[in-house]
Design an enzyme around this catalytic site. Structure first.
Site, PDB file in Angstrom:
ATOM      1  N   ASP A 337       0.970  -1.068   0.038  1.00  0.00           N
ATOM      2  CA  ASP A 337      -0.046   0.098  -0.105  1.00  0.00           C
ATOM      3  C   ASP A 337       0.944   1.297  -0.102  1.00  0.00           C
ATOM      4  OD1 ASP A 337      -2.328   1.590   0.164  1.00  0.00           O
ATOM      5  OD2 ASP A 337      -1.989   1.971   2.591  1.00  0.00           O
ATOM      6  N   GLU A 425      -4.998  18.911   0.836  1.00  0.00           N
ATOM      7  CA  GLU A 425      -5.913  20.277   1.246  1.00  0.00           C
ATOM      8  C   GLU A 425      -5.656  21.035   2.505  1.00  0.00           C
ATOM      9  OE1 GLU A 425     -10.255  19.215   0.458  1.00  0.00           O
ATOM     10  OE2 GLU A 425      -9.897  20.240  -1.525  1.00  0.00           O
ATOM     11  N   THR A 521       1.191  17.896  -7.329  1.00  0.00           N
ATOM     12  CA  THR A 521       1.226  19.206  -7.936  1.00  0.00           C
ATOM     13  C   THR A 521      -0.511  19.362  -8.201  1.00  0.00           C
ATOM     14  OG1 THR A 521       1.204  18.497 -10.217  1.00  0.00           O
ATOM     15  CG2 THR A 521       3.254  19.462  -9.145  1.00  0.00           C
ATOM     16  N   THR A 600      -2.421   1.308  -4.536  1.00  0.00           N
ATOM     17  CA  THR A 600      -3.152   2.393  -4.039  1.00  0.00           C
ATOM     18  C   THR A 600      -4.205   2.662  -4.453  1.00  0.00           C
ATOM     19  OG1 THR A 600      -2.588   4.822  -3.336  1.00  0.00           O
ATOM     20  CG2 THR A 600      -1.686   3.862  -5.551  1.00  0.00           C
TER      21      THR A 600
END
Length: 972
Positions: A337, A425, A521, A600
């Protein structure tokens, strides 16, 4: 919930079946049962039944204990009590096992959600509710859920239960990221029907935890229909490759027993009850497959597990499955993972680029000047710079500030915690706070930002478009209260945003530069909307959301009408901190010949960044991104494009494309993927992870190790030959379900290179030596029967046979579990030593046949014929000479096999000799005391033992000098 393997009726038959489905154990059972027949009885019953009973008792007790623990865990979960709302608005407690579809439940803060629910009402005024999903999707950040507006506005629980609404939910499936439904209710205030769409934002999946407030939910799926259950595979009993190889060798040995028995009967002649004589020969030669093999291997596994848990270099490591430690030494593929396993899931804002100027960690203070009050003094030598305004980053997100002591009037900023579905975020919002623009408050419809001068800027949130794996972007439409301006902000991956923002000549280059540094990005853009444009969009958007057919496509089409010619604001770069020593560990695994695949659930761009920053994919290595495919033809064309680059190219593929590949071209895809130095599968569901493990093992026949740290990794861990769970921020579910639990990814190196390698080589030596111990005495029995008219009479009676396989030789033989060819530091410094184990040369048909030849030589020529040639007139003297020579030969062979001496090994040799000398004095019915103290006895034993072992010692010495093994070169 029921995780038990058996019930009261099936427990004993089930455990016995799992034991006797192996040929080795079945053979022992048949031999033991044959001793109840008088004409077949040879020796004492306990010599056969005691070892078999010990093995079965240990297995039954171990399985019963594990089953008891599973029963109590299930009982604890099923008896958890939850509040069910009655029709009069009151509530009563019911057990979770009694919950059924259509029940309305009250879930308190920090309480686990027992079934899949639709959120009807929240204790928050705005109808929001945060949940933790770390045991479902592996993400540690809280998820924001929204209550159905119609029921949220109701005054009490009675009104919710008696509202007469109808809820439609799509059929159960295993996609935890999607849900389609509708809520229909008669409008109480005016004629008509209220119809609202339901989506993933309204759903609380089972096994998640309510993180804030109290939630009232309607049960829509229970039991095996919940998303959690549909993403969990049933664990299978894991069997190590060493056990399978030994099982195969026992079949060869059994064939040899049958052939030898038949040959002796054929030479003797098929007179009388020959079949009975043949079966007696089979029993006499049954020591070729000693039951002590199973006992010693199981005890060895326990010792290996103890070594692992006591290793100070990997503290906190726990062995949860003690039956497969040797598998750690045979791993070919590691499937890992990403989030929380390779990375720490901690994001740090590193770079901001606005086209002409790039801001790094050292120059971020300049960005704050755009927000500085007019009286702030700015250095004159920087007045020519136009710093960017970070308002877009402070607004375009899904982050909510949560205060420990929440107060609508004046929340304390010191107690503020940011919560969001993405740590990216949170990193961006924390950065805007550092430069002076703080996210102060947020609810369902509004947002407040605190400026550096302590003034508050108010924004109304008109629409939010959350991030999805298909869109790769998120957007928000806000209205600035002070100016009335409506602004559409959007941020997303550079691959999609490049087509949405206005033409520029720097975006692609700067995104590539950041990606090469391993940064994640995001491209940010904005568009000013007039009121007419927005109201027209709102009408079409609400209409699309109410559609029950192709809802997602219609909603996307409406949103895309806004995504045109956005003003490009900036590009951000965020770094996901890697776990400690991830790079050297991956390099070590590569040098050991282990290929690493990363599976993932994250998006493609993020997965690619981490693959590069962790050096899973080297900087100069070519990468083939498997394009999104939807049909068989597209898959065929993309596979052909991949085939032209496959051997030396890393592969990155999406989970959806992988499904199509496996549907039409599974074998071709796996063959190509196995040639790649690294493979990354992004947007991979928990079920897909388990499917990849199974497919890779079935196609290649190699040993697979799965590594994960979240509840979403459990299926993959259980499907792998060896599952490693990491105790981390995402809880302990993966750790508890794994075969081995570690605290850091870098501990995998010592676990495989040192403990895995030692466990495999020790079990290989131990098993082959025990087989040799049985072979040599069976060969001697065959010679004895041949000389004495093919009689099926045992060479050694009673206690001699019991003592030979137990107290006379078991301690030195078992001390082989302490042997090692190189020190742990050498094994870690030269991982190429591990690469040798992939060929399986430590336990192979070649090494087995070599031990057979040694047994035949020692049994026939050295010991048996030596004893018969040198003994005088008494047969008891021949027994004394041959049995003593046999014991000494076994002890010397152990000494010749050992590569690194341990003080316990010397102690075991001494104890065994002491016990045997004591037995010579006690067992007078088998030995002549007067002969034992004579010179004739001593010199005969010395000569026979020397003939048996000296040639082998010379051969071993010459081989080490002329063709030394790799480990001896490293030690030198």
């Amino acid at each position: 919930i029921c995780n038990q393997k058996y019930n009261i009726i099936t427990f004993v038959p089930g455990v016995l079946y799992n034991q006797f489905k192996f040929f080795l154990n079945l053979y022992f059972l048949i031999m033991a049962c044959s001793q109840f027949i008088p004409s077949l009885k040879i020796g004492f019953l306990y010599t056969y039944w005691a070892p078999l009973g010990f093995v079965l008792s240990v297995t039954l007790i171990r399985e019963a204990y594990d089953e008891w623990k599973r029963y109590h865990r299930d009982k604890e979960i099923n008896s958890t009590r939850y509040k069910k709302v009655q029709s009069d608005g009151s509530s009563r407690y019911i057990a979770s096992s009694q919950i059924k579809v259509s029940d309305v439940l009250i879930i308190e803060k920090d309480q686990r959600v027992p079934a899949d629910l639709i959120l009807l009402k929240s204790s928050e005024k705005n109808g929001t509710c945060f949940i933790r999903t770390d045991q479902l999707d592996g993400e540690t950040d809280w998820k924001l859920k929204l209550a159905v507006p119609s029921t949220q506005s109701m005054d009490n629980h009675a009104a919710v239960v008696n509202c007469g609404a109808h809820v439609y939910a799509d059929k159960p499936h295993n996609d935890i990221h999607s849900f389609i439904g509708s809520f229909t209710m008669t409008n109480p205030s005016r004629p008509g029907v209220i119809e609202e769409s339901l989506s993933i934002e309204n759903a609380l999946w089972a096994n998640t935890v309510v993180a804030s407030g109290t939630a009232v939910g309607l049960v829509v799926y229970t039991g095996k229909h919940t998303r959690t259950h549909m993403n969990t595979s049933n664990p299978s009993t894991k069997i190590g490759m060493v056990d399978k190889e030994i099982n195969f060798l026992t079949k060869i040995l059994f064939t040899a027993v049958m052939v030898l028995s038949f040959a002796l009967i054929a030479i003797k002649g098929f007179d009388g009850p020959w079949y009975r004589y043949m079966f007696r020969f089979v029993i006499l030669f049954s020591y070729i497959i000693p039951i002590s093999l199973r006992v010693n291997l199981d005890m060895g596994k326990a010792v290996y597990s103890w070594f692992i848990q006591k290793d100070a270099s990997i503290p906190g490591t726990t062995v949860r499955c003690s039956t497969i430690p040797e598998e750690l030494g045979r791993i070919d593929y590691v499937l890992s993972d990403k989030t929380g396993t390779l990375t720490q899931n901690e994001m740090i804002f590193k770079r901001l680029h606005i086209g002409t100027v790039a801001y790094g960690v050292d120059t971020m203070d300049e960005v704050g000047w755009a927000l500085a009050p007019p009286q702030t003094t700015i250095p004159c030598w920087r007045l020519y710079i136009t710093p960017p305004n970070p308002s877009a980053l402070a607004i375009c997100h899904n982050v909510t500030p949560v205060y420990e002591c929440d107060s609508d009037s004046s929340p304390q900023l010191e107690s503020k915690v940011y919560q969001a579905s993405s740590p990216d975020e949170i990193a961006l919002v924390k950065w805007t706070e550092l430069v002076g623009l703080t996210l102060y408050k947020r609810d369902l419809n509004s947002m407040q930002l605190m400026l550096p001068n302590q003034e508050v800027a108010n924004y109304s949130m008109l629409q939010i478009f959350p991030f999805t794996s298909e869109s790769k972007r998120m957007g928000i439409i806000v209205k600035e209260e002070s100016s009335g301006e409506i602004i559409f902000y959007m941020k997303g991956a550079d691959t999609v945003m490049a087509k949405i923002v206005e033409f520029n000549d720097w975006l692609s280059e700067e995104c590539d530069n950041m990606a090469r540094e391993g940064l994640r990005t995001l491209v940010v853009g904005k568009r000013i909307l007039t009121q007419d444009v927005y109201y027209d969009f709102e009408r079409r958007y609400l209409q699309a959301k109410l559609s029950l057919t192709d809802r997602a496509l219609k909603v996307t089409a409406v949103i895309e009408t806004l995504e045109r010619d956005l003003e490009l604001l900036c590009v951000t770069g965020v770094e996901d901190q890697l776990q400690i020593d991830v790079r050297p560990t991956l390099e070590m695994l590569g040098n050991a010949g282990i290929r690493v695949w990363m599976l993932t659930g994250d998006k493609l761009e993020t997965a690619m960044c981490i693959a590069k920053s962790s050096c899973l994919v080297s900087r100069d290595q070519d990468i083939h991104v498997f394009e999104q495919v939807m049909s068989r033809t597209e898959t065929h064309l993309e596979l052909n494009a991949f085939r032209r680059r496959a051997p030396d190219t890393a592969l990155i593929i999406r989970g959806s494309s992988l499904d199509i590949c496996l549907q039409y071209y599974a074998i071709e895809f796996v063959e190509l993927a196995c040639q790649c130095p690294a493979v990354v599968v992004c947007r991979c569901s928990p079920t897909q992870k388990a499917q990849i493990v199974t497919l890779l093992r079935n196609h290649t026949g190699k040993r697979i190790c799965a590594v994960g740290d979240g509840g979403n990794d459990v299926s993959m861990i259980q499907a792998a030959d060896c599952g490693l769970g990491i105790v981390g921020k995402e809880g302990k579910q993966a750790s508890l379900a794994a075969d081995f639990s570690v605290t850091q990814f870098c501990h995998i190196g010592p676990l495989l290179m040192v403990h895995g390698r030692n466990s495999y080589k020790r079990s290989a030596s131990l098993s082959q030596f025990i087989i040799h111990r049985g072979l040599i005495i069976s060969v001697m029995q065959a010679v004895f029967s041949s000389i004495f008219y093919f009689s099926s009479v045992p060479l050694y009676q009673g206690y001699l046979m019991v003592g030979y396989t137990t107290i006379f030789t078991m301690f030195p033989v078992f001390s082989l579990v302490l042997d090692q060819d190189v020190s742990p530091s050498v094994a870690l410094r030269f991982p190429e030593l591990y690469h040798e184990l992939h060929k399986g040369r430590s336990l192979s048909l070649k090494t087995f046949l070599l031990w057979v030849l040694i047994s035949v030589y020692q049994g026939i020529w050295a010991i048996m014929y030596g004893a018969l040639l040198l003994f005088d007139t008494e047969f008891i003297h021949a027994v004394s000479i041959s049995f003593t020579s046999l014991i000494f030969t076994e002890l010397l062979m152990v000494a010749l096999t050992i590569r690194t001496w341990h003080w316990l090994m010397l102690a075991c040799e001494g104890i065994s000799l002491a016990i045997y000398f004591a037995a010579l004095a006690v067992l007078k019915e088998y030995f002549d005391p007067a002969f034992l103290v004579s010179v004739d006895y001593v010199w005969r034993v010395v000569v026979i033992t020397s003939i048996s072992c000296l040639p082998l010692a010379i051969i071993k010495y010459l081989k080490k000098r002329l063709s030394p093994p790799m480990y001896s070169k490293l030690d030198e």
